[in-house]
Design a protein around this motif. Structure first.
Motif, short mmCIF file in Angstrom:
data_model
loop_
_atom_site.label_atom_id
_atom_site.label_comp_id
_atom_site.label_asym_id
_atom_site.label_seq_id
_atom_site.Cartn_x
_atom_site.Cartn_y
_atom_site.Cartn_z
N LEU A 1 -2.50 -6.85 -3.04
CA LEU A 1 -3.28 -6.84 -4.28
C LEU A 1 -3.63 -5.43 -4.72
N LYS A 2 -4.09 -4.61 -3.79
CA LYS A 2 -4.46 -3.24 -4.15
C LYS A 2 -3.23 -2.43 -4.55
N ARG B 1 -0.42 -3.49 -5.89
CA ARG B 1 0.01 -3.91 -7.23
C ARG B 1 -0.94 -3.40 -8.32
N ALA B 2 -2.24 -3.46 -8.05
CA ALA B 2 -3.22 -3.00 -9.04
C ALA B 2 -3.08 -1.50 -9.29
N LEU B 3 -2.93 -0.72 -8.23
CA LEU B 3 -2.80 0.74 -8.39
C LEU B 3 -1.51 1.10 -9.11
N PHE C 1 -3.84 5.62 -0.51
CA PHE C 1 -3.99 4.29 0.08
C PHE C 1 -2.91 4.06 1.13
N ASN D 1 -5.17 -8.39 6.63
CA ASN D 1 -5.23 -7.27 5.69
C ASN D 1 -4.07 -7.25 4.70
N TYR E 1 -4.85 -8.14 1.03
CA TYR E 1 -5.58 -7.03 0.43
C TYR E 1 -4.62 -5.90 0.05
N TYR E 2 -3.70 -5.56 0.95
CA TYR E 2 -2.74 -4.49 0.68
C TYR E 2 -1.86 -4.82 -0.52
N LYS F 1 -3.81 7.81 -6.08
CA LYS F 1 -4.59 6.84 -5.30
C LYS F 1 -3.69 5.93 -4.49
N LEU F 2 -2.53 5.58 -5.04
CA LEU F 2 -1.59 4.75 -4.30
C LEU F 2 -1.08 5.48 -3.06
#
Length: 124
Positions: free
Chosen positions: A15-16, A18-20, A32, A9, A12-13, A28-29
Motif C-alpha cells: 500500500l505504501k 503504491r501510494a508513494l 522507504f 508487513n 503495508y509495504y 520518500k520511496l
C-alpha cells in the motif's frame, strides 16, 4: 498462501509503495525501501517506478531484483548494454542473440555483444 498472508508487513509495504509511486514521491520511496529489507522484495519497487513512468528511478532497483529477472528489467527501461552484461554473466548466448536484434544501428553495442558471444564460444 499468498505473500500478503505470509508476512503481516507485506500489505503495508504494498500500500505504501503504491501510494508513494502514484504521488511521484521518489525520494520518500527510496528512503522507504532502504529503511529495512522489504518483505515483498525489490521487484515491486522497480515495477511501481516503471508503471508511473520514471525509468531512471526504476533502474535504481534493478541491481536488487533477483538475477533471473534482471535482464528483462534492463530491457524494459531501454538499457540494452546492461541487459547484455547480465546475459553474459549468466553465460546465456541465446539471450545475447536476442539482444543483438534490439541494438538497432548502435554499432558499438553490437560489437560489444558479438565480443561477449565470442568469449562464451571460446569457453565451451
Amino acid at each position: 498462501m499468498s505473500v500478503l498472508e505470509r508476512c503481516p508487513n507485506s500489505r503495508y509495504y504494498w500500500l505504501k509503495l503504491r501510494a508513494l509511486a502514484k504521488a511521484h514521491e521518489w525520494i520518500k520511496l527510496e528512503e522507504f525501501c532502504k529503511s529495512k529489507k522489504p518483505p515483498i522484495g525489490y521487484e515491486p519497487f522497480f515495477e511501481a517506478c516503471f508503471e508511473f513512468g520514471n525509468m531512471k528511478e526504476a533502474e535504481k532497483y534493478i541491481s536488487r531484483v533477483p538475477l533471473e529477472e534482471r535482464m528483462n528489467c534492463y530491457i524494459r527501461v531501454g538499457n540494452i548494454e546492461e541487459a547484455a552484461n547480465v546475459a553474459f554473466s549468466q553465460k546465456n548466448e541465446e539471450a545475447l542473440n536476442s539482444l543483438l536484434g534490439r541494438c538497432g544501428t548502435n554499432r558499438t553495442l553490437t560489437s560489444k555483444i558479438d565480443s561477449m558471444k565470442a568469449q562464451l564460444s571460446q569457453r565451451k
